[in-house]
Motif scaffolding. Structure first.
Motif, PDB file in Angstrom:
ATOM      1  N   MET A   1       0.857  -1.167   0.000  1.00 10.47           N
ATOM      2  CA  MET A   1       0.000   0.000   0.000  1.00 10.47           C
ATOM      3  C   MET A   1       0.905   1.232   0.000  1.00 10.47           C
ATOM      4  N   ASP A   2       0.700   2.126  -0.956  1.00 16.21           N
ATOM      5  CA  ASP A   2       1.557   3.303  -1.028  1.00 16.21           C
ATOM      6  C   ASP A   2       0.918   4.492  -0.310  1.00 16.21           C
ATOM      7  N   ILE A   3       1.682   5.561  -0.169  1.00 15.44           N
ATOM      8  CA  ILE A   3       1.243   6.741   0.594  1.00 15.44           C
ATOM      9  C   ILE A   3       0.009   7.391  -0.036  1.00 15.44           C
ATOM     10  N   LYS A   4      -0.091   7.352  -1.361  1.00 15.28           N
ATOM     11  CA  LYS A   4      -1.259   7.944  -2.029  1.00 15.28           C
ATOM     12  C   LYS A   4      -2.542   7.216  -1.622  1.00 15.28           C
ATOM     13  N   GLU A   5      -2.476   5.877  -1.599  1.00 16.53           N
ATOM     14  CA  GLU A   5      -3.642   5.097  -1.184  1.00 16.53           C
ATOM     15  C   GLU A   5      -4.005   5.380   0.274  1.00 16.53           C
ATOM     16  N   ILE A   6      -3.003   5.518   1.121  1.00 19.59           N
ATOM     17  CA  ILE A   6      -3.250   5.810   2.533  1.00 19.59           C
ATOM     18  C   ILE A   6      -3.892   7.184   2.680  1.00 19.59           C
ATOM     19  N   LYS A   7      -3.388   8.172   1.918  1.00 17.74           N
ATOM     20  CA  LYS A   7      -3.979   9.510   1.969  1.00 17.74           C
ATOM     21  C   LYS A   7      -5.440   9.490   1.525  1.00 17.74           C
ATOM     22  N   GLU A   8      -5.753   8.704   0.502  1.00 16.40           N
ATOM     23  CA  GLU A   8      -7.135   8.595   0.041  1.00 16.40           C
ATOM     24  C   GLU A   8      -8.017   7.969   1.120  1.00 16.40           C
ATOM     25  N   LEU A   9      -7.484   6.976   1.829  1.00 15.58           N
ATOM     26  CA  LEU A   9      -8.252   6.358   2.917  1.00 15.58           C
ATOM     27  C   LEU A   9      -8.502   7.362   4.045  1.00 15.58           C
ATOM     28  N   VAL A  10      -7.505   8.185   4.361  1.00 11.49           N
ATOM     29  CA  VAL A  10      -7.669   9.212   5.392  1.00 11.49           C
ATOM     30  C   VAL A  10      -8.765  10.184   4.980  1.00 11.49           C
ATOM     31  N   GLU A  11      -8.754  10.616   3.719  1.00  7.70           N
ATOM     32  CA  GLU A  11      -9.760  11.544   3.214  1.00  7.70           C
ATOM     33  C   GLU A  11     -11.159  10.922   3.288  1.00  7.70           C
ATOM     34  N   ILE A  12     -11.277   9.667   2.919  1.00  4.20           N
ATOM     35  CA  ILE A  12     -12.570   8.975   2.997  1.00  4.20           C
ATOM     36  C   ILE A  12     -13.059   8.942   4.445  1.00  4.20           C
ATOM     37  N   LEU A  13     -12.166   8.601   5.383  1.00  2.00           N
ATOM     38  CA  LEU A  13     -12.552   8.540   6.791  1.00  2.00           C
ATOM     39  C   LEU A  13     -12.978   9.908   7.299  1.00  2.00           C
ATOM     40  N   GLU A  14     -12.223  10.959   6.947  1.00  2.00           N
ATOM     41  CA  GLU A  14     -12.547  12.314   7.408  1.00  2.00           C
ATOM     42  C   GLU A  14     -13.914  12.761   6.913  1.00  2.00           C
ATOM     43  N   ASN A  15     -14.315  12.326   5.731  1.00  2.42           N
ATOM     44  CA  ASN A  15     -15.575  12.762   5.147  1.00  2.42           C
ATOM     45  C   ASN A  15     -16.716  11.783   5.378  1.00  2.42           C
ATOM     46  N   SER A  16     -16.526  10.827   6.289  1.00  6.10           N
ATOM     47  CA  SER A  16     -17.573   9.845   6.562  1.00  6.10           C
ATOM     48  C   SER A  16     -18.015   9.962   8.018  1.00  6.10           C
ATOM     49  N   THR A  17     -19.006   9.197   8.363  1.00  4.15           N
ATOM     50  CA  THR A  17     -19.492   9.163   9.740  1.00  4.15           C
ATOM     51  C   THR A  17     -18.812   8.068  10.561  1.00  4.15           C
ATOM     52  N   LEU A  18     -17.907   7.325   9.932  1.00  6.05           N
ATOM     53  CA  LEU A  18     -17.183   6.264  10.632  1.00  6.05           C
ATOM     54  C   LEU A  18     -16.159   6.866  11.592  1.00  6.05           C
ATOM     55  N   SER A  19     -15.832   6.135  12.658  1.00  7.63           N
ATOM     56  CA  SER A  19     -14.798   6.605  13.584  1.00  7.63           C
ATOM     57  C   SER A  19     -13.508   5.805  13.436  1.00  7.63           C
ATOM     58  N   THR A  20     -13.592   4.605  12.871  1.00  2.00           N
ATOM     59  CA  THR A  20     -12.423   3.737  12.696  1.00  2.00           C
ATOM     60  C   THR A  20     -12.522   3.034  11.351  1.00  2.00           C
ATOM     61  N   LEU A  21     -11.380   2.876  10.702  1.00  2.15           N
ATOM     62  CA  LEU A  21     -11.319   2.152   9.436  1.00  2.15           C
ATOM     63  C   LEU A  21     -10.018   1.366   9.414  1.00  2.15           C
ATOM     64  N   GLU A  22     -10.120   0.051   9.203  1.00  2.00           N
ATOM     65  CA  GLU A  22      -8.939  -0.790   9.082  1.00  2.00           C
ATOM     66  C   GLU A  22      -9.010  -1.522   7.750  1.00  2.00           C
ATOM     67  N   VAL A  23      -7.900  -1.472   6.993  1.00  2.00           N
ATOM     68  CA  VAL A  23      -7.822  -2.132   5.700  1.00  2.00           C
ATOM     69  C   VAL A  23      -6.557  -2.981   5.689  1.00  2.00           C
ATOM     70  N   GLU A  34      -8.100   6.000  12.789  1.00  2.00           N
ATOM     71  CA  GLU A  34      -9.071   6.324  13.820  1.00  2.00           C
ATOM     72  C   GLU A  34      -9.330   7.819  13.799  1.00  2.00           C
ATOM     73  N   LYS A  35     -10.599   8.177  13.822  1.00  2.00           N
ATOM     74  CA  LYS A  35     -10.976   9.590  13.822  1.00  2.00           C
ATOM     75  C   LYS A  35     -11.112  10.048  15.264  1.00  2.00           C
ATOM     76  N   SER A  36     -10.535  11.204  15.563  1.00  2.00           N
ATOM     77  CA  SER A  36     -10.674  11.795  16.887  1.00  2.00           C
ATOM     78  C   SER A  36     -10.704  13.310  16.710  1.00  2.00           C
ATOM     79  N   SER A  37     -10.716  14.040  17.808  1.00  2.00           N
ATOM     80  CA  SER A  37     -10.712  15.498  17.704  1.00  2.00           C
ATOM     81  C   SER A  37      -9.357  16.009  17.224  1.00  2.00           C
ATOM     82  N   ALA A  38      -8.321  15.204  17.413  1.00  2.00           N
ATOM     83  CA  ALA A  38      -6.986  15.529  16.896  1.00  2.00           C
ATOM     84  C   ALA A  38      -6.923  15.079  15.441  1.00  2.00           C
ATOM     85  N   ALA A  63     -19.224   0.124   3.710  1.00  2.00           N
ATOM     86  CA  ALA A  63     -19.903   1.218   4.407  1.00  2.00           C
ATOM     87  C   ALA A  63     -19.300   2.559   4.023  1.00  2.00           C
ATOM     88  N   VAL A  64     -17.966   2.623   3.923  1.00  2.00           N
ATOM     89  CA  VAL A  64     -17.308   3.865   3.514  1.00  2.00           C
ATOM     90  C   VAL A  64     -17.687   4.203   2.084  1.00  2.00           C
TER      91      VAL A  64
END
Length: 158
Positions: A1-23, A34-38, A63-64
């Motif tokens: 998994m490259d950094i671009k794919e990881i960045k896309e996963l972060v963006e998906i998590l930030e724009n979703s209602t999920l709090s955790t995503l593991e791939v 994991e989504k938090s206030s930080a 779900a994402v």
């Protein structure tokens, strides 16, 4: 998994209602988000042993995808003319460099290869999207502030 794919996963998590995503990829490498206030935290681990059983992360991924698809505009414009310009990333679409400026292009604008058509904001970075060829903008398929998916058509240029 490259950094671009990881960045896309972060963006998906930030724009979703999920709090955790593991791939977990086919090589057994896993990414836990994991989504938090930080700001989002990313943990990437290498496989300790070969993966013998399939990982049941598919429901979270589905779900994402369903959440992102419900927020994205339709990619099926009718009556389009010319070649599509597709988004190279997930992010937020902006037609102007700033809220007080004029849009980069309008329908009917003559563009040159390399000319900026729009900006896509991904992970707080502004990415200019250039024209892939000379031509005339025949259709604009997204609105300011729209959440854009990877590969979604943004413009048509003839």
């Amino acid at each position: 998994m490259d950094i671009k794919e990881i960045k896309e996963l972060v963006e998906i998590l930030e724009n979703s209602t999920l709090s955790t995503l593991e791939v977990v990829d086919k090589d057994g490498n896993s990414v836990l988000l994991e989504k938090s206030s930080a700001p989002a935290q990313v943990a990437v681990t290498a496989p300790v042993q070969p993966v013998v059983t399939p990982v049941q992360a598919a429901p979270a991924v589905e779900a994402v995808q369903a959440d992102v698809a419900s927020q994205a505009p339709s990619q099926m414009p009718t009556g389009h003319e010319g070649d599509p310009v597709d988004s190279p990333m997930v992010g937020v679409f902006y037609r102007k460099p700033s809220p007080d400026d004029e849009p980069y292009v309008e329908v009917g604008t003559q563009v040159k290869k390399g000319q900026t058509l729009c900006i896509i904001e991904a992970m707080k970075l502004m990415n200019e999207i250039p024209a892939e060829k000379d031509g005339v903008v025949t259709e604009i398929c997204a609105k300011d502030g729209d959440l854009i998916e990877f590969g979604q058509t943004l413009f048509y240029i003839k």
